[in-house]
Design a protein around this motif. Structure first.
Motif, PDB file in Angstrom:
ATOM      1  N   ASN A  18     -47.808 -22.673 -26.499  1.00 12.62           N
ATOM      2  CA  ASN A  18     -47.110 -23.015 -27.731  1.00 12.62           C
ATOM      3  C   ASN A  18     -46.221 -24.253 -27.648  1.00 12.62           C
ATOM      4  O   ASN A  18     -45.954 -24.880 -28.678  1.00 12.62           O
ATOM      5  CB  ASN A  18     -46.236 -21.835 -28.174  1.00 12.62           C
ATOM      6  CG  ASN A  18     -47.061 -20.640 -28.632  1.00 12.62           C
ATOM      7  OD1 ASN A  18     -48.033 -20.799 -29.361  1.00 12.62           O
ATOM      8  ND2 ASN A  18     -46.689 -19.454 -28.194  1.00 12.62           N
ATOM      9  N   VAL A  21     -47.786 -27.561 -28.972  1.00 10.71           N
ATOM     10  CA  VAL A  21     -48.082 -27.452 -30.404  1.00 10.71           C
ATOM     11  C   VAL A  21     -46.790 -27.509 -31.210  1.00 10.71           C
ATOM     12  O   VAL A  21     -46.706 -28.196 -32.243  1.00 10.71           O
ATOM     13  CB  VAL A  21     -48.855 -26.157 -30.702  1.00 10.71           C
ATOM     14  CG1 VAL A  21     -49.144 -26.033 -32.193  1.00 10.71           C
ATOM     15  CG2 VAL A  21     -50.151 -26.119 -29.908  1.00 10.71           C
ATOM     16  N   ARG A  25     -45.685 -30.397 -33.971  1.00 10.68           N
ATOM     17  CA  ARG A  25     -45.367 -30.039 -35.353  1.00 10.68           C
ATOM     18  C   ARG A  25     -43.941 -30.470 -35.716  1.00 10.68           C
ATOM     19  O   ARG A  25     -43.684 -30.896 -36.848  1.00 10.68           O
ATOM     20  CB  ARG A  25     -45.564 -28.544 -35.571  1.00 10.68           C
ATOM     21  CG  ARG A  25     -47.038 -28.156 -35.622  1.00 10.68           C
ATOM     22  CD  ARG A  25     -47.260 -26.651 -35.679  1.00 10.68           C
ATOM     23  NE  ARG A  25     -46.732 -26.025 -36.884  1.00 10.68           N
ATOM     24  CZ  ARG A  25     -46.874 -24.737 -37.166  1.00 10.68           C
ATOM     25  NH1 ARG A  25     -47.544 -23.953 -36.325  1.00 10.68           N
ATOM     26  NH2 ARG A  25     -46.370 -24.231 -38.278  1.00 10.68           N
TER      27      ARG A  25
END
Length: 320
Positions: A18, A21, A25
Motif C-alpha cells: 500500500n 500506491v 495518490r
C-alpha cells in the motif's frame, strides 16, 4: 506569502502493498491544491516485510517524504500519536495506510480548513467491510455515545485534518493513553464532518485484531464514562434487595409448608452462579479502570525511535 504546510501522518505496519500506491495518490491529490505545500510523515511500527525498504526508497527520491522507524512494534494507538506530535505542519492530516481512508477527500478537508475551521473529520456513512463488523462498530459507537459524559462522534476513526492550534492543545493534555477520537469531541472545537463510504481493503491484512479492537473499545469506555462503575453499585443494591425478597419468600413458604416444602439444590446453585457471574463482570470492569489509571501514572514515552529520514530538511527545503 508562504503557502501553508500540510503534514499527512501515516502510521504503517507491514503495508508493502500500500505505501507506494498511497504516496502516488497523495501526490496526485495535492497536485490539485497548488496553494499549499505538503509532506508525508510515515511512522513505521517495526515492519517485518518490505515496507521499510520501500519507505527508504521513497524518502531517497522525494524529500517531502519523512519517515520514523520505531525500534519495535508499540501498538496501533501509541505509534500514530507519536507521529502526530512529531509532525511540523500548519495542519495535520491523519489517515491509515491501508487506503480505507480515501486520499481524494483531502481537497475538501483543506478547503474547509482554509475557510476557518480547526477540525475537519471524515465520518463513515457506509462501509464495504464485513456488514456484521460495521454493525457491531455502529452499535458500540451508539452505546458509548449514550453513556459518555461528552457527546462523541459516531463512526469516526480519527481520519481528518487538525489545525496546529488543536495539535498543541492535545499536546498539553497530560494523558498517557488518550482516546484520540473522544478527545477531539471533548475539546469542543467547531468541526466539519465529511461523510464517505469506506472502501474495502484490497492489499494486505488488517492489523486491528480482536485484542486491539477490544483495547480501543475499553479505552473509550474508561476514558469517557463512569456509568459502568455506577451500574456495578446499583446492581449490588438491586441484587441484594432481590436476595432478601427471595430469602423471605422461602422462609414464609417453609413456615407454611413445614413438612412438605424442600429447598432443593437447584435454586442454590443458580443463585450462586448468578451472583458469581455478576461479581466477576463488574470486577473486570473495575479492573479496566484500574488498568487505565496504572497506564497514566507511568511516564513512558510513546515510542522509542530507531531512525529518522528527511527530518533534517527545513520548511524552506520543502518548497516545490
Amino acid at each position: 506569502m508562504n503557502r501553508p504546510l500540510i503534514s499527512v501522518v501515516v502510521p504503517c505496519y507491514n503495508e508493502e502493498g500500500n505505501v507506494n500506491v498511497l504516496y502516488e495518490r497523495l501526490c496526485a491529490v495535492f497536485a490539485q491544491i497548488p496553494d499549499v505545500r505538503f509532506q508525508v510523515v510515515f511512522i513505521d511500527n517495526a515492519s517485518v516485510d518490505q515496507t521499510q525498504d520501500l519507505l527508504r526508497a521513497l524518502a531517497a527520491s522525494d524529500r517531502r517524504v519523512k519517515v520514523i522507524f520505531n525500534i519495535r512494534n508499540f501498538g496501533v494507538l501509541r505509534s500514530p500519536l507519536h507521529g502526530f506530535f512529531e509532525s511540523p505542519g500548519d495542519a495535520l492530516i491523519c489517515m491509515a495506510c491501508d487506503l480505507q481512508d480515501p486520499p481524494e477527500l483531502l481537497p475538501e478537508f483543506v478547503r474547509l480548513w482554509r475557510s476557518g475551521l480547526k477540525v475537519v473529520i471524515g465520518v463513515k456513512s457506509q462501509s464495504r467491510e464485513s456488514a456484521l463488523m460495521f454493525l457491531i462498530r455502529s452499535w458500540y459507537y451508539r452505546i458509548l455515545n449514550r453513556i459518555s459524559e461528552t457527546p462523541l462522534i459516531d463512526n469516526f476513526t480519527g481520519f481528518g485534518l487538525y489545525d496546529r492550534e488543536v495539535v498543541e492543545t492535545l499536546r498539553r493534555i497530560p494523558d498517557r493513553r488518550p482516546y484520540f477520537r473522544g478527545l477531539i469531541a471533548e475539546l469542543g472545537y467547531v468541526r466539519a464532518e465529511v461523510p464517505f463510504v469506506q472502501p474495502q481493503r484490497n492489499r494486505g491484512v488488517t492489523k486491528n485484531n480482536f485484542y486491539a479492537l477490544y483495547d480501543a473499545a475499553m479505552m473509550g469506555l474508561t476514558s469517557h464514562s463512569r456509568v459502568p462503575l455506577r451500574l456495578a453499585t446499583m446492581a449490588g443494591f438491586v441484587l441484594g434487595f432481590f436476595s432478601l425478597l427471595v430469602a423471605a419468600g422461602y422462609l414464609v413458604a417453609k413456615l407454611i409448608f413445614w413438612n412438605s416444602f424442600a429447598l432443593g439444590q437447584a435454586p442454590v446453585l443458580i443463585g450462586v452462579f448468578l451472583f458469581g457471574s455478576v461479581q466477576m463482570f463488574f470486577v473486570g470492569i473495575l479492573g479496566e479502570y484500574i488498568g487505565a489509571i496504572h497506564a497514566q501514572i507511568h511516564p513512558r514515552p510513546w515510542v522509542i525511535e530507531r531512525e529518522r529520514l528527511n527530518f533534517e530538511h527545513t520548511v524552506a527545503d520543502l518548497e516545490d
